[in-house]
Motif scaffolding. Structure first.
Motif: not given
Length: 125
Positions: A79-83, A91-96, A98-106
Motif C-alpha cells: 500500500d505504501i509503495v503504491c501511494d 515515477f508518476k508515469h508508472i501506475d502499478i 495494488y493487486f500486482p504490487m501485493s503479488f510482487i511483495v508476496v
C-alpha cells in the motif's frame, strides 16, 4: 487519532511483556537450550514448558503469529509503495495497481522465506 495512539501504546506494552516473558523463560531454561539451533529455540522452549500435549497449541500460535505479521507487513508495504509511486514526480508515469504490487511483495517474501532462517540471517548480516 487519540484512539489509535492509545491502541498503539497498549500494543507496545503487551508486545514488550511477551518478549520479556520469552527472554525470562529462555534464561530459566538455558541449560536445556544450549545445543538448540537459533530457529528452533521457541519450539524447544514450548516443549520444555508445556510438554508435548500443549506444545502443539503453542507452535500453532507461533506459526499464526508469524503468518499474520508477514501478511500485515506485506499488505502495508504494498500500500505504501503504491501511494509513494503515485505521489512521486519521477515515477508518476508508472501506475502499478495494488493487486500486482501485493503479488510482487508476496513473491519477494516467498523467495526470502525459502532462504531458511540461517540463510536469511546471513543475508541480513
Amino acid at each position: 487519532v487519540l484512539t489509535c495512539f492509545w491502541a498503539s501504546i497498549i500494543s507496545v506494552v503487551l508486545l514488550a511483556l511477551i518478549y520479556v516473558g520469552l527472554a525470562f523463560s529462555a534464561a530459566n531454561h538455558n541449560a536445556s537450550l544450549v545445543n538448540v539451533p537459533r530457529e528452533q529455540i521457541l519450539i524447544h522452549l514450548s516443549f520444555i514448558i508445556l510438554h508435548s500435549k500443549l506444545a502443539l497449541v503453542s507452535n500453532i500460535a507461533i506459526a499464526l503469529a508469524c503468518f499474520t505479521t508477514a501478511l500485515g507487513a506485506g499488505v502495508t508495504f504494498a500500500d505504501i509503495v503504491c501511494d509513494e509511486l503515485k505521489r512521486s514526480d519521477m515515477f508518476k508515469h508508472i501506475d502499478i495497481p495494488y493487486f500486482p504490487m501485493s503479488f510482487i511483495v508476496v513473491l519477494i517474501t516467498v523467495l526470502l522465506a525459502n532462504l531458511g532462517f540461517e540463510g536469511l540471517m546471513r543475508f541480513i548480516e
